[in-house]
Every structure is written in C-alpha cells, then in structure tokens.
Scaffold this motif. Structure first.
Motif, mmCIF file in Angstrom:
data_model
loop_
_atom_site.group_PDB
_atom_site.id
_atom_site.type_symbol
_atom_site.label_atom_id
_atom_site.label_comp_id
_atom_site.label_asym_id
_atom_site.label_seq_id
_atom_site.Cartn_x
_atom_site.Cartn_y
_atom_site.Cartn_z
ATOM 1 N N CYS A 1 -3.314 0.590 -9.740
ATOM 2 C CA CYS A 1 -2.764 -0.052 -8.569
ATOM 3 C C CYS A 1 -3.822 -1.131 -8.177
ATOM 4 O O CYS A 1 -3.182 -1.986 -7.511
ATOM 5 C CB CYS A 1 -2.580 0.931 -7.341
ATOM 6 S SG CYS A 1 -1.140 2.161 -7.592
ATOM 7 N N GLY A 2 -5.090 -0.856 -8.097
ATOM 8 C CA GLY A 2 -6.026 -1.728 -7.740
ATOM 9 C C GLY A 2 -5.863 -3.104 -8.427
ATOM 10 O O GLY A 2 -5.992 -4.179 -7.887
ATOM 11 N N VAL B 1 -12.851 -2.608 -8.974
ATOM 12 C CA VAL B 1 -11.826 -1.678 -8.748
ATOM 13 C C VAL B 1 -12.321 -0.397 -9.003
ATOM 14 O O VAL B 1 -12.234 0.678 -8.002
ATOM 15 C CB VAL B 1 -10.515 -1.978 -9.489
ATOM 16 C CG1 VAL B 1 -9.728 -0.742 -9.132
ATOM 17 C CG2 VAL B 1 -9.955 -3.481 -8.936
ATOM 18 N N SER C 1 -7.766 0.474 -3.545
ATOM 19 C CA SER C 1 -8.233 1.391 -4.267
ATOM 20 C C SER C 1 -9.284 2.189 -3.517
ATOM 21 O O SER C 1 -9.565 3.329 -3.669
ATOM 22 C CB SER C 1 -8.938 0.950 -5.576
ATOM 23 O OG SER C 1 -7.951 0.232 -6.539
ATOM 24 N N GLY D 1 -6.548 -5.584 -3.842
ATOM 25 C CA GLY D 1 -6.684 -4.300 -4.975
ATOM 26 C C GLY D 1 -7.721 -3.617 -4.715
ATOM 27 O O GLY D 1 -7.640 -2.486 -4.773
ATOM 28 N N LEU E 1 -2.690 -4.817 -8.023
ATOM 29 C CA LEU E 1 -2.932 -5.776 -6.605
ATOM 30 C C LEU E 1 -3.764 -7.041 -6.557
ATOM 31 O O LEU E 1 -3.535 -8.022 -6.079
ATOM 32 C CB LEU E 1 -3.083 -4.941 -5.455
ATOM 33 C CG LEU E 1 -2.126 -3.998 -4.887
ATOM 34 C CD1 LEU E 1 -2.613 -3.117 -3.786
ATOM 35 C CD2 LEU E 1 -1.062 -5.008 -4.304
ATOM 36 N N ASN E 2 -4.768 -6.996 -7.314
ATOM 37 C CA ASN E 2 -5.605 -8.103 -7.400
ATOM 38 C C ASN E 2 -5.071 -9.082 -8.240
ATOM 39 O O ASN E 2 -5.379 -10.272 -7.924
ATOM 40 C CB ASN E 2 -7.009 -7.567 -8.112
ATOM 41 C CG ASN E 2 -7.934 -6.901 -7.096
ATOM 42 O OD1 ASN E 2 -7.969 -7.379 -5.895
ATOM 43 N ND2 ASN E 2 -9.123 -6.366 -7.746
ATOM 44 N N TYR F 1 0.703 -1.119 0.021
ATOM 45 C CA TYR F 1 -0.040 0.047 0.048
ATOM 46 C C TYR F 1 1.022 1.292 0.225
ATOM 47 O O TYR F 1 0.671 2.052 -0.682
ATOM 48 C CB TYR F 1 -0.857 0.139 1.122
ATOM 49 C CG TYR F 1 -1.816 1.429 1.235
ATOM 50 C CD1 TYR F 1 -3.060 1.269 0.808
ATOM 51 C CD2 TYR F 1 -1.140 2.375 2.066
ATOM 52 C CE1 TYR F 1 -3.837 2.537 0.923
ATOM 53 C CE2 TYR F 1 -2.163 3.440 2.248
ATOM 54 C CZ TYR F 1 -3.472 3.551 1.577
ATOM 55 O OH TYR F 1 -3.928 4.789 1.800
ATOM 56 N N GLY G 1 -2.033 -10.232 -5.688
ATOM 57 C CA GLY G 1 -2.644 -10.391 -4.430
ATOM 58 C C GLY G 1 -2.213 -11.620 -3.997
ATOM 59 O O GLY G 1 -2.032 -11.614 -2.726
#
Length: 322
Positions: free
Chosen positions: A310-311, A235, A271, A267, A314-315, A137, A318
C-alpha cells in the motif's frame, strides 16, 4: 480549522512569542493540534458512537455467522470500521468471534480493520490532510483486511488456535440496543466519548509532542534522508518503525501531519500509521496468548506485506491525491 491556528498564533504573538521560531512554532503546533483533535474527537466519536449503538458485538457476530467466503471477509472488515477499538481492545472481540465458530480469516479481517480503519479516522484524516488521502487510507486499509483474511482462510489455520479459545459457551450480553430510546442512545454516545477520549488522550498528547518536535526541531534534510523519496526503503523503514509504537489512529495523526509537512511521501506516512495501529507490540503480546506462534507469524507477515505494498502504491500515485 485555520481560524483556530490563527487564533493561537495571535494569542502567542500577544504573549511575546515568535511563532516563526522553533520554540514559538512548537508551542503553536502543540496548542493548535491538541485543541483541534480534542474538538474533532468529541464531535466525531459522539456521532459515530450514536450510529454504533445499533451494532453491538452480538449483532455483529450474528451477521457474520450467516456469511461465507470472501463476502464474509468483506463484511467482517466493514464491521471493523464501526468499532473504534485500538488493537488491544479488539482482541476480546476476536476471541468472542472465534468461540462463535466464525472462520479464522473472517476474524482476522475484523482484527486488522478494527484498529486500522473506522469512520472517525476517515473524518479526522480528511481534516488533517484532504478527502482524497482519507478515502485512499480507508480503502487500502479495507483491502489489506479483506485480502489478508481471505489468504489466511485458504491456509486452513483453525488448528493453530488453542481449544480453550475455540470452545466454550458464549454468554449473550446483547442489551437489544435496537430497542433503545433516543435518550438512551445519546447517553451511550456520551459515555463512549468519555471512555474513548480518556483512553486515547495520553497518546494524542504524546503524538502532538512528537509532531511538534519533528515539525520544528528535526531538519528537513534528516527526515528526507531517512523517509524521503530518495530512499527506496523508506516505506519498509516506516512500517518497521511503527510496530513498536503503541497508539491508535488519533495519536498518529499529529506525527503523520508533521512528516507530510517535512516532505515525506504520503504512502510512507500511511504505512507508518497502519503499522502503528495494527502491529503494536502490546497487542501482539496479547494475541500470542490466544493463537500459536505460527499463526501470529503469518498474521504479522501478511499485514507487513500488505502495508508495504500500500505504501509503495500510494507513493507512486500520491501526486493524484495532493
């Protein structure tokens, strides 16, 4: 702090409540998260504020004033991590940096990172999730701040800031915190604890209440349908849903915790948290008073695109953070 959860579970059970049921579970979630966050807030803000006593705004401005290019954006974003302000509180510092002649991109790197990322959020995120998610993060927040500020630098948007913001004389208010005694620094840190906790506490209580509602009353199927991995727009929805909410990182943590428990992707949750902290409507209203509509639109667009990227990233990765 599982001991604290066990303690409240035992206490509520002794009072005759079923902590596995909706009502008892909601009360347990509320009591545990409220006390846990209160303890962490006091301890972490005290320690961080003691460190921050070495970095008053004037010193930050002087450091940034000697730097140029992407390194200035990087330092501006990093300086934002040692100023635990909400998005509204960052606006006066943004004005001060602008009056000092700092580039637009550098001031926006600071404006993005200050409410989104700070040292306290790193520790609190780690306590709620784990260190991998907390570090991810913070790193992604800094990347959004640096890249966003650098892009805005290259757009040459200085003319989009009104003259009354860019011009004028700055009043030096540096109290030479570097010369403060240890007792002065401790007093300053306790003062910051009272000030920050007093300001964020209502939002923490609201966040814990919403988190308890999500955790115990909203079916998992509903959350999954809206923000789950099966929804390719989860997201984007989380980013847009976070913007109208006015809170800081501390107030969003209980909501984020409840969403992760419900199976929402890391993610998507990140977000939502980033959107809440940077794009709150009150802060945007304040920002509109000191920049043009064009500049504010670019700022919002840059942040939304960065947060959404970013979301999704990350998903996608993740699984390595859990």
């Amino acid at each position: 702090m599982t001991w604290l959860n066990d303690f409240f579970g035992w206490l509520l059970t002794q009072a005759g409540l079923d902590v596995e049921g909706r009502v008892g579970g909601s009360i347990l979630f509320f009591c545990y998260d409220t006390v846990k966050i209160a303890i962490l807030l006091v301890v972490v803000i005290f320690l961080i504020s003691y460190i921050q006593s070495y970095f008053p705004p004037e010193r930050t401005r002087r450091i940034l004033g000697h730097m140029h290019g992407i390194w200035a954006n990087i330092v501006g974003a990093l300086m934002g991590t040692v100023t635990p302000f909400c998005s509204c509180s960052s606006i006066p510092l943004f004005i001060g940096f602008t009056k000092a002649g700092l580039p637009v991109g550098v001031t926006f790197s600071f404006l993005i990172s200050s409410p989104m990322v700070d040292l306290a959020s790193l520790i609190l995120l780690a306590s709620v999730f784990n260190w991998k998610i907390a570090i991810a993060y913070v790193v992604l927040g800094l990347v959004v701040a640096v890249v966003g500020g650098s892009l805005m630098d290259r757009m040459h948007l200085e003319g989009e800031i009104p003259a009354f913001v860019r011009e004028g004389t700055l009043v030096e208010t540096d109290e030479h915190k570097s010369a403060l005694t240890r007792r002065n620094r401790i007093a300053y840190a306790w003062g910051q604890v009272g000030q920050i906790v007093g300001k964020v506490w209502p939002y923490v209580l609201i966040g814990v209440g919403v988190g308890a509602l999500i955790h115990n009353w909203i079916p998992t199927e509903v959350i999954q349908a809206i923000l789950g991995d099966n929804n390719p727009f989860s997201v984007i929805l989380a980013t847009l849903l976070g913007a109208p909410v006015y809170a800081d990182i501390f107030g969003t943590l209980p909501i984020a915790e409840a969403l992760v428990i419900k199976g929402v992707g890391v993610g998507t949750v990140v977000s939502f948290m980033m959107s809440v902290t940077v794009l709150s409507i009150p802060s945007l209203v304040m920002l509109k008073k000191v920049v043009s509509g064009k500049l504010m639109g670019i700022f919002i667009g840059v942040v939304i695109v960065g947060v959404v990227i970013c979301g999704y990233a990350l998903n996608a990765f993740g699984m390595f953070l859990v």
